[in-house]
Design an enzyme around this catalytic site. Structure first.
Site, PDB file in Angstrom:
ATOM      1  N   HIS A  39       4.091  -5.337  10.281  1.00 48.50           N
ATOM      2  CA  HIS A  39       4.638  -4.787  11.531  1.00 48.50           C
ATOM      3  C   HIS A  39       4.711  -5.842  12.629  1.00 48.50           C
ATOM      4  O   HIS A  39       3.913  -6.775  12.650  1.00 48.50           O
ATOM      5  CB  HIS A  39       3.757  -3.644  12.055  1.00 48.50           C
ATOM      6  N   ASP A  83      -0.604  -4.068   5.955  1.00 51.27           N
ATOM      7  CA  ASP A  83      -1.284  -3.554   7.151  1.00 51.27           C
ATOM      8  C   ASP A  83      -2.775  -3.871   7.149  1.00 51.27           C
ATOM      9  O   ASP A  83      -3.559  -3.195   7.808  1.00 51.27           O
ATOM     10  CB  ASP A  83      -1.085  -2.036   7.270  1.00 51.27           C
ATOM     11  N   ASP A 143       5.868   4.213   5.067  1.00 48.41           N
ATOM     12  CA  ASP A 143       6.698   3.191   5.716  1.00 48.41           C
ATOM     13  C   ASP A 143       6.634   1.841   4.993  1.00 48.41           C
ATOM     14  O   ASP A 143       7.253   0.870   5.430  1.00 48.41           O
ATOM     15  CB  ASP A 143       6.333   3.037   7.210  1.00 48.41           C
ATOM     16  N   HIS A 144       5.923   1.815   3.874  1.00 48.64           N
ATOM     17  CA  HIS A 144       5.875   0.612   3.026  1.00 48.64           C
ATOM     18  C   HIS A 144       6.360   0.924   1.610  1.00 48.64           C
ATOM     19  O   HIS A 144       7.096   0.134   1.027  1.00 48.64           O
ATOM     20  CB  HIS A 144       4.456   0.035   2.995  1.00 48.64           C
ATOM     21  N   HIS A 150      -7.721  -0.455   5.169  1.00 46.80           N
ATOM     22  CA  HIS A 150      -6.625   0.364   5.698  1.00 46.80           C
ATOM     23  C   HIS A 150      -6.303   1.454   4.668  1.00 46.80           C
ATOM     24  O   HIS A 150      -6.192   2.628   5.003  1.00 46.80           O
ATOM     25  CB  HIS A 150      -5.414  -0.522   5.960  1.00 46.80           C
ATOM     26  N   HIS A 182       1.317   3.910   1.990  1.00 47.53           N
ATOM     27  CA  HIS A 182       1.901   4.603   3.149  1.00 47.53           C
ATOM     28  C   HIS A 182       3.429   4.585   3.074  1.00 47.53           C
ATOM     29  O   HIS A 182       4.034   3.611   2.647  1.00 47.53           O
ATOM     30  CB  HIS A 182       1.412   3.979   4.464  1.00 47.53           C
ATOM     31  N   HIS A 231       0.839  -1.209   0.000  1.00 49.77           N
ATOM     32  CA  HIS A 231       0.000   0.000   0.000  1.00 49.77           C
ATOM     33  C   HIS A 231       0.870   1.253   0.000  1.00 49.77           C
ATOM     34  O   HIS A 231       2.088   1.170   0.147  1.00 49.77           O
ATOM     35  CB  HIS A 231      -0.998  -0.013   1.161  1.00 49.77           C
TER      36      HIS A 231
END
Length: 258
Positions: A174, A135, A58-59, A112, A56, A54
Site C-alpha cells: 500500500h 502488508d 484486496d490482495h 498481519h 485479504h 496473504h
C-alpha cells in the site's frame, strides 16, 4: 530483472516482476487482473504465475479472475493462509524460479495474517535483491496484528526481513508512506532521517509518483517498528524490551488520529 508498479484500488500496489532474458513474468497480488494483463501486453511478457502475499481480498481478490483470463497460470500462496484460487502452497524457505535468471524465496512473515508470505527475489549472482512484503512491512510502518502478536511481528520485521541484505529494495502492498512517516515523527521527533524522508515522500505524492521502493537500510533508519531494538526508541515509548516496544508503538498507531 525489472519491476513494474501497478496501482490498484485506492492505494494498493500490484507488482510485475520481469525476467528480461526470457520475457517471462510473475505478478504480486493482482487484485485488478485487467490492469495487470494490460501491463503484460504493453511489455510483451508471458505471465507465468501469481505470488500472493496473504488472503485479504484486496490482495488475493483477483486470483480467480486471473485464472479464467490466463489458463494454466499458477497461483502461489502461504500454506496456512487459505488464499483464494491458490494452486501451489508455499512454506518458509520454498523457492520458485522465473525465467533463467530470477530466484524467488518464500519467507513466512506472520502477524498481519497467520500465513503471510514475503517474497525475496534475486537476480543471477544475487544481484538487485528485492522483497515484496505485502502488508507485513510498509515503508515506515507495518500491518495491523489482525491474526498475530507483537512477538510475531518483531520476528517478521526485525529478524526475518531485517536479516536480508541492507540494499534490498522493499516493495510493499500500500501507499501509506506519508501517514506512516507523520506517525513515526510522534515516536522520534528528533530523527532527521524521518524528517528528510517525509519531505521527499510528500513531494513524490504531490506529483503523483510512488514512494516505493525503499530499502531495508532505510527502514532501519526511519521505521519505528524496525527500530525497536534500539534502547533510545524503547525509552521514548517507556518500554524495556523490543517486543514490548513493538506492542506499544502498534497500539499508539492504532489510536493515532493523524
Amino acid at each position: 530483472m525489472k519491476v513494474l508498479h501497478i496501482p490498484c484500488l485506492d492505494d494498493n500496489y500490484s507488482y510485475m516482476i520481469i525476467d528480461e532474458t526470457t520475457k517471462e513474468a510473475a505478478v504480486v497480488d493482482p487484485v485488478e487482473p485487467h490492469k495487470v494483463l494490460r501491463v503484460a501486453q504493453e511489455n510483451e511478457v508471458d505471465l507465468k504465475f501469481v505470488l500472493t502475499t496473504h488472503h485479504h481480498w484486496d490482495h488475493a481478490g483477483g486470483n480467480d479472475k486471473i485464472k479464467q483470463l490466463v489458463p494454466g497460470i499458477k497461483i502461489y500462496g502461504g500454506s496456512v493462509d487459505n488464499v483464494r484460487g491458490c494452486t501451489d502452497k508455499v512454506e518458509n524457505g520454498d523457492r520458485v524460479s522465473l525465467g533463467v535468471d530470477i530466484s524467488i524465496l518464500a519467507l513466512h512473515t506472520p502477524a498481519h495474517t497467520k500465513g503471510h508470505i514475503s517474497y525475496y527475489v534475486t537476480d543471477k549472482e544475487g544481484e538487485d535483491p528485492a522483497v515484496f512484503t505485502g502488508d507485513t512491512l510498509f515503508i515506515a510502518g507495518c500491518g495491523k496484528f489482525f491474526e498475530g502478536t507483537a512477538e510475531q511481528m518483531y520476528q517478521s520485521l526485525c529478524v526475518t526481513l531485517g536479516s536480508l541484505p541492507k540494499p534490498t529494495l522493499v516493495y510493499c502492498g500500500h501507499e501509506y508512506t506519508v501517514k506512516n512517516l507523520q506517525f513515526a515523527l510522534t515516536v522520534e521527533p528528533d530523527n532527521a532521517k524521518i524528517v528528510q524522508k517525509l519531505a521527499w515522500a510528500e513531494r513524490q505524492r504531490r506529483v503523483g509518483l510512488p514512494t516505493i521502493p525503499s530499502t531495508i537500510q532505510e527502514e532501519f533508519e526511519s521505521n519505528p517498528f524496525m527500530r525497536v531494538d534500539l534502547p533510545e526508541v524503547q525509552d521514548k515509548v517507556g518500554c524495556k524490551s523490543p517486543v514490548e516496544a513493538m506492542r506499544e508503538i502498534r497500539q499508539r498507531k492504532d489510536n493515532w488520529k493523524g
